[in-house]
Write a protein that holds these residues in place. Structure first.
Motif, short mmCIF file in Angstrom:
data_model
loop_
_atom_site.label_atom_id
_atom_site.label_comp_id
_atom_site.label_asym_id
_atom_site.label_seq_id
_atom_site.Cartn_x
_atom_site.Cartn_y
_atom_site.Cartn_z
N GLU A 161 50.96 33.96 46.48
CA GLU A 161 50.15 33.62 47.64
C GLU A 161 49.77 32.14 47.60
O GLU A 161 48.62 31.80 47.34
CB GLU A 161 48.88 34.47 47.66
N ALA A 162 50.73 31.27 47.86
CA ALA A 162 50.36 29.86 48.03
C ALA A 162 49.36 29.78 49.17
O ALA A 162 48.32 29.12 49.09
CB ALA A 162 51.59 29.01 48.31
N ASP A 208 51.75 48.18 51.25
CA ASP A 208 50.81 48.83 50.34
C ASP A 208 51.23 48.70 48.88
O ASP A 208 50.46 49.06 47.98
CB ASP A 208 50.64 50.30 50.70
N ARG A 209 52.42 48.19 48.62
CA ARG A 209 52.89 48.01 47.24
C ARG A 209 52.80 46.56 46.77
O ARG A 209 53.32 46.21 45.73
CB ARG A 209 54.35 48.48 47.13
N MET A 210 52.13 45.72 47.54
CA MET A 210 52.14 44.28 47.28
C MET A 210 50.86 43.83 46.57
O MET A 210 49.75 44.16 46.99
CB MET A 210 52.28 43.53 48.61
N ASN A 211 51.04 43.06 45.49
CA ASN A 211 49.94 42.39 44.79
C ASN A 211 48.75 43.31 44.52
O ASN A 211 47.61 43.01 44.90
CB ASN A 211 49.49 41.15 45.57
N PRO A 212 48.99 44.43 43.84
CA PRO A 212 47.90 45.41 43.64
C PRO A 212 46.78 44.91 42.75
O PRO A 212 45.69 45.49 42.77
CB PRO A 212 48.62 46.61 43.01
N ASN A 213 47.01 43.87 41.98
CA ASN A 213 45.98 43.35 41.08
C ASN A 213 45.52 41.94 41.45
O ASN A 213 44.98 41.21 40.63
CB ASN A 213 46.50 43.37 39.64
N GLY A 214 45.72 41.61 42.71
CA GLY A 214 45.31 40.29 43.19
C GLY A 214 46.44 39.28 43.11
O GLY A 214 47.37 39.44 42.33
N ALA A 243 43.69 37.49 52.37
CA ALA A 243 42.80 36.86 51.39
C ALA A 243 41.76 37.85 50.88
O ALA A 243 41.48 37.91 49.67
CB ALA A 243 42.11 35.64 52.01
N LEU A 244 41.20 38.62 51.78
CA LEU A 244 40.19 39.61 51.38
C LEU A 244 40.80 40.63 50.42
O LEU A 244 40.18 40.97 49.39
CB LEU A 244 39.63 40.32 52.61
N GLU A 245 41.99 41.11 50.73
CA GLU A 245 42.66 42.08 49.86
C GLU A 245 42.94 41.47 48.49
O GLU A 245 42.81 42.14 47.45
CB GLU A 245 43.96 42.55 50.50
N ASN A 289 41.36 43.16 45.24
CA ASN A 289 42.26 43.69 44.21
C ASN A 289 42.05 42.99 42.87
O ASN A 289 42.11 43.64 41.82
CB ASN A 289 43.71 43.54 44.66
N ALA A 290 41.81 41.69 42.90
CA ALA A 290 41.58 40.95 41.65
C ALA A 290 40.29 41.41 40.97
O ALA A 290 40.25 41.63 39.75
CB ALA A 290 41.54 39.45 41.93
N ILE A 291 39.23 41.54 41.75
CA ILE A 291 37.95 41.99 41.19
C ILE A 291 38.09 43.39 40.61
O ILE A 291 37.62 43.68 39.49
CB ILE A 291 36.85 41.95 42.27
#
Length: 432
Positions: free
Chosen positions: A336-337, A371-377, A200-202, A206-208
């Motif tokens: 990410e449900a 490390d390649r997962m959901n880089p932009n949130g 969740a933190l990542e 990443n979104a911010i």
């Protein structure tokens, strides 16, 4: 699974736009699903050099009694050429991704070469319905021809018949919510609270960071006074996440899913283009685009299996069919449900016993590249309007992958209520 046959043209996905996403009963709470979708459709069609798409597919998970084909209603309200065919689709959280697959199957590269696909949900504007017995009584009362008949029917109404139908975010077969199901999955796969909070933190960080560097600037259009997603939290931390109480298992003392590591109920609409080479030529040249190489749809018996555990079946099948392993995928976008569901997927994908015993595939796909997962949130931070999530994730993946070297690949994976899941394989490529 629906296959792209050799007779079909290359299929391209081009990034679309979406509204900002907001929590239920927040700044988008006054708008229904059609009102949220109309500005998105107007923006998309306004970009076309050819004037209009060849057809449209739109999805909406939470039903409304005032429309049956929301895709057509949206196009009418948006003032789009009424000769454009439009149909609706639904597959829970996979809805607008399923719309992409359906559009890809329809495109033939000649008469039909460009589809506008999207989805929406307004969980703030859920319409209540009458229970079946009360609905039957109302219909009989309306059909009564005389005052005497109406009075007779009025006395037939029993107190226990006066019930409202209130839609719930729960599975009809089990009566349990997705969160309650995922608590079971978290316990079965031994997913810790700490690991969930880290995901969740990542997601929030990443979104911010993506918003701050302008990644979403051409993916999100203003809606009213709202210019960006309201859910990502710059001030969140592991300490703050750890203080949140369990949301779905509040009695056993072992609940690990919280409001912080679960996707919030959200409002929003999103879109994406599906095109052949000819359709792609009608879009602005700067529109990010990648090839849709293949896809897979999986379903499990959620009465004995995790409700959201279909993607770990679909991903190995898709990779095996294309002679790929995990390392060959350079971008992973996993819905990410719940953070627990993401971690359970990764554990399953890295389990030889699961791959051999459940998926019935032999071979080693390697280590999963976290490390390649959901880089932009992901959905935990950005939000999850059910019908809009597929187009949101795909557009996000398309934009990210389009900046990567030609030939690199992405997997986009979505789990869905009902024990189902959809997975797409994308590839960066130069269009000519």
């Amino acid at each position: 699974m629906i296959n792209l046959s050799p007779r079909n043209p290359d299929i391209w996905l081009a990034a679309g736009v979406r509204t900002p996403f907001a929590k239920v009963d927040g700044p988008l709470g006054g708008f229904d699903a059609i009102a949220l979708s109309v500005p998105v459709v107007k923006h998309m069609v306004g970009l076309l050099q050819g004037g209009k798409p060849d057809f449209a597919v739109w999805g909406n998970v939470v039903p409304n009694l005032t429309w049956s084909n929301i895709a057509r209603e949206i196009l009418m309200d948006a003032g789009i050429d009424p000769t454009v065919p439009a149909y609706s689709t639904v597959m829970a959280c996979s809805t607008s991704m399923m719309g992409v697959f359906e559009a890809a199957g329809v495109i033939d590269g000649t008469a039909r070469n460009l589809a506008l696909v999207g989805g929406v949900d307004s969980l703030s504007r859920i319409q209540l319905g009458l229970g079946t017995s009360l609905s039957d009584w109302v219909r009989r009362f309306q059909n009564a021809r005389s005052l005497g008949q109406k009075l007779s029917h009025a006395f037939d109404l029993k107190l226990h018949d006066v019930r409202l139908y209130i839609p719930a975010v729960s599975n009809r077969t089990t009566g349990m919510s997705m969160g309650e199901h995922t608590e079971i999955t978290a316990k079965e796969w031994k997913i810790s609270r700490e690991d969930q909070d880290q995901i969740a933190l990542e997601s929030h960080r990443n979104a911010i960071a993506a918003w701050d560097r302008g990644f979403f600037d051409d993916l999100v259009i203003p809606f009213g006074e709202l210019h960006r997603d309201t859910i990502p939290r710059k001030d969140t931390s592991l300490e703050k996440l750890a203080r949140l109480p369990p949301s779905f298992d509040r009695t056993s003392g072992n609940g690990t899913l919280t409001a912080g590591n679960s996707s919030p109920l959200s409002d929003g609409a999103s879109s994406i283009w599906v095109a052949s080479d000819a359709g792609l030529a009608r879009l602005p040249s700067a529109t990010p685009r990648v090839k849709l190489i293949d896809w897979e749809i999986a379903s499990v018996d959620f009465r004995i299996e995790g409700l959201l555990m279909a993607p770990p079946y679909a991903i190995p099948r898709l990779l095996q069919r294309n002679s790929l392993n995990y390392e060959d995928i350079h971008l992973w976008e996993i819905h990410e449900a719940f953070a627990a569901q993401v971690l359970a997927h990764i554990k399953a994908l890295q389990s030889p016993e699961f791959i051999r015993g459940k998926v019935h595939i032999t071979g080693d796909f390697g280590a999963f590249p976290r490390d390649r997962m959901n880089p932009n949130g992901g959905s935990v931070a950005l939000g999850h309007p059910f019908g809009a999530t597929g187009a949101r994730i795909l557009s996000q993946a398309v934009k990210q992958l389009s900046t990567m070297p030609s030939g690199q690949r992405a997997i986009v994976s979505i789990c869905a209520d009902g024990g189902q899941g959809t997975v797409a394989l994308l590839q960066a490529a130069s269009s000519t």
